[in-house]
Design a protein around this motif. Structure first.
Motif, mmCIF file in Angstrom:
data_model
loop_
_atom_site.group_PDB
_atom_site.id
_atom_site.type_symbol
_atom_site.label_atom_id
_atom_site.label_comp_id
_atom_site.label_asym_id
_atom_site.label_seq_id
_atom_site.Cartn_x
_atom_site.Cartn_y
_atom_site.Cartn_z
ATOM 1 N N PHE A 1 0.893 -1.201 0.241
ATOM 2 C CA PHE A 1 0.318 -0.287 0.094
ATOM 3 C C PHE A 1 0.788 1.392 -0.122
ATOM 4 O O PHE A 1 1.600 1.200 0.934
ATOM 5 C CB PHE A 1 -0.575 -0.198 1.088
ATOM 6 N N THR B 1 1.702 5.334 0.208
ATOM 7 C CA THR B 1 1.213 6.057 0.595
ATOM 8 C C THR B 1 2.226 7.380 0.347
ATOM 9 O O THR B 1 2.646 8.844 1.154
ATOM 10 C CB THR B 1 1.183 5.890 2.187
ATOM 11 N N ASN C 1 -5.411 -1.018 10.328
ATOM 12 C CA ASN C 1 -4.137 -0.581 10.016
ATOM 13 C C ASN C 1 -3.535 -0.011 11.229
ATOM 14 O O ASN C 1 -4.323 0.093 11.965
ATOM 15 C CB ASN C 1 -4.323 0.755 8.791
ATOM 16 N N SER D 1 -3.066 -4.689 8.512
ATOM 17 C CA SER D 1 -1.681 -3.823 7.873
ATOM 18 C C SER D 1 -0.996 -3.244 8.888
ATOM 19 O O SER D 1 -1.345 -2.824 10.109
ATOM 20 C CB SER D 1 -2.313 -2.637 7.453
ATOM 21 N N HIS E 1 1.860 0.261 10.240
ATOM 22 C CA HIS E 1 1.727 1.678 9.097
ATOM 23 C C HIS E 1 3.069 2.145 10.256
ATOM 24 O O HIS E 1 2.714 2.875 11.389
ATOM 25 C CB HIS E 1 0.799 2.347 8.961
ATOM 26 N N GLU F 1 2.424 -0.150 4.819
ATOM 27 C CA GLU F 1 1.945 0.264 4.231
ATOM 28 C C GLU F 1 3.637 1.499 4.375
ATOM 29 O O GLU F 1 3.990 1.724 5.552
ATOM 30 C CB GLU F 1 1.197 1.446 5.158
#
Ligand code: KIV
Ligand code: ZN
Length: 529
Positions: free
Chosen positions: A8, A10, A175, A208, A210, A234
């Protein structure tokens, strides 16, 4: 459990939150096209409600790029609706809602009594807001992600409760951000493992991670998350992002690829596109990649000491754990020159990640011929520079440099005269300064009657040879926000003046949109508070 790790990206949302790294719509679309070649699974294209420019970028990317496009939203209905409006033309899209869950954030941001009289009540309110937002987003799409902001510092019992409830409300990805980059790999991995134990419906969603890089642990924490059950990471190109940045995509992808002997997880990334993507992001954002940066730094494959060079000549594996070719470095050595045709230019640009229509090609070809007249050989980096400049010409700026003249010498006071086009008018001014660049900036400030504070000024050579192009990056600041101007020319004084004017243009349009639009009363980082 499937071993594929969803990437993912970003870069266009968290990455763009890097101080000074603002991208225009054209640049964002170009980067998104390159992401398609890189084969990321999800592109987080922006935060639509935060500004008309963000909305437009998400909408344009959603209309063109055939991968999952995500738009960020707070848990407010206005944000979720705006994300949906921006994303609705996409073939596949995701609404990504986020809300803080740590006590520090809850007490800091939801101190008002209407959210509850004490922490217990406030936590209950947050839980309900999170679930309501997921349920509302679900009315627009099946693909909904919920992020528990500051999950790294959230009480694990409460975090498990929020995750379970949001999955029940319909979240398909949950997430777990380490928003402040606070955790250690072992600790973060244990958090993911514990959530898998505690959350009864965890199998109904993808976990997820991050991670931010405040302690330089973002990549290690992300990998630890994967080893403990996360199947989405992410990340951003070159690790750019809020403060110290996010986990870097290239490091995660190559770590999984190079060490597949010890870990069975894989991504679908086309690693040979990594270098092009890194160069494009760096040139559009003006965020220089440090030479010793893993995977994409200029020194990542350079062997300096005699012992290393000798070893490399005998067997590359002595000091090389991956080949430069595997990340797209030195794939080809094609050099263009003044006799190269439009077709040659177009296909070289395509290999570098730029997809141009006929009119874009014509305009870049003219610039290419001008440059090829000055420089005998035009290298890939020169082309990237031309493409970077091309994006600036797409939008007519408020102020443009029409003319500049500078006089200086060892025994004279540096003096600059500038003529600036402002709409239909031309303004001419002269000023002196401590040096040629200072004189230019003083003349520009006098002409536009602006006096921002100069945060930084950097000049470097970005291509090779005596006719090398000089890149100037200027950063200015007004109150809460900084603005970057970046221009490149064979003459660094001209590049400096143009970069300064570009930063002033950005500042002016930001101030104007802030004044015009109620939702823009907050900068992006204000909104994220
Ligand atoms: O760092 C963070 O918590 C975020 C969320 C919005 C996912 O960027
Ligand atoms: Zn973040």
């Amino acid at each position: 459990m499937n071993n594929k790790v969803t990437i993912f990206d970003t870069t266009l949302r968290d990455g763009e939150q890097s101080p000074g790294a603002s991208l225009n719509v054209f640049e964002k679309v170009e980067i998104a096209r390159q992401m398609e070649k890189l084969r990321v699974d999800v592109i987080e294209a922006g935060f639509p409600v935060s500004s008309p420019a963000q909305f437009e970028a998400v909408q344009r990317i959603a209309g063109e790029i055939d991968i999952v496009i995500a738009g960020l939203a707070r848990t407010k209905e206005i944000d979720i609706k705006s994300a949906y409006e921006a994303l609705r033309e996409a073939k596949r899209f995701r609404i990504h809602a986020f809300l803080c869950t740590s006590d520090i954030h809850i007490l800091g941001k939801f101190g008002d009594d209407r959210y509850g009289k004490n922490l217990k009540e406030k936590r209950r309110t947050i839980l309900k807001m999170a679930c309501d937002s997921v349920a509302y987003a679900k009315t627009f799409t099946k693909d909904v992600e919920f992020s528990a902001e500051d999950a790294g510092r959230t009480d694990i019992g409460y975090l498990a409760e929020v995750i379970e409830a949001t999955i029940a409300a319909g979240a398909t990805t949950v997430n777990i951000p380490d928003t402040t980059g606070y955790t250690f790999p072992k600790e973060f991995g244990a958090r993911i493992a514990e959530l898998r134990q505690r959350v009864k419906n965890i199998d109904k969603a993808i976990i997820s991670v991050h991670c931010h890089d405040d302690l330089g642990l973002a990549v290690a924490n992300s990998l630890s998350g994967v080893e403990n059950g996360a199947r989405q990471v992410e990340c951003t190109i070159n690790g750019i992002g809020e403060r110290a940045g996010n986990a870097s995509l290239e490091e995660i992808v190559m770590a999984l690829k190079v060490r597949k002997d010890i870990c069975e997880y894989y991504t679908d990334i086309n690693s040979e596109e990594i270098y092009n993507t890194s160069k494009m992001v760096s040139s559009f954002t003006g965020m220089i990649v440090q030479p010793n940066k893993a995977i994409v730094g200029e020194n990542a494959f350079a062997h300096e000491s005699g012992i290393h060079q000798d070893g490399m000549l005998k067997n590359r594996q002595t000091y090389e754990i991956m080949t430069p070719e595997s990340v797209g470095v030195n794939k080809t050595k094609i050099i263009l020159g003044r006799h190269s045709g439009r077709h040659g230019l177009k296909s070289r640009l395509y290999e570098l990640g730029y997809k141009l229509n006929e009119s874009e090609l014509q305009s870049i070809y003219e610039k290419f011929l001008e440059l090829a007249d000055k420089k005998k050989e035009v290298f890939d980096d020169d082309l990237r520079v031309l493409m970077g400049d091309q994006t600036l010409d797409i939008k007519k700026e408020r102020y443009e440099l029409d003319y500049i003249q500078v006089t200086m010498g060892t025994n004279s006071i540096p003096t600059a005269t500038v003529k600036i086009k402002a709409g239909e008018d031309f303004i001419q001014e002269s000023a002196t300064g401590d040096g040629a660049v200072d004189a230019c900036f003083n003349a520009i400030e006098r002409a536009l009657n602006l006096k921002p504070s100069l945060e930084s000024y950097n000049v470097r050579s970005v291509t090779s040879g005596r006719q090398a192009m000089g890149e100037v990056i200027v950063r200015i600041r007004t109150n809460d926000k900084s603005f970057t101007g970046r221009r490149i020319a064979t003459d660094v004084i001209e590049a400096s003046a143009k970069a300064y004017i570009q930063a002033l243009n950005q500042q002016q349009s930001y101030l104007e949109s802030k004044g015009n639009d109620e939702t823009l009363k907050h900068s992006l980082s204000d909104v994220l508070k």
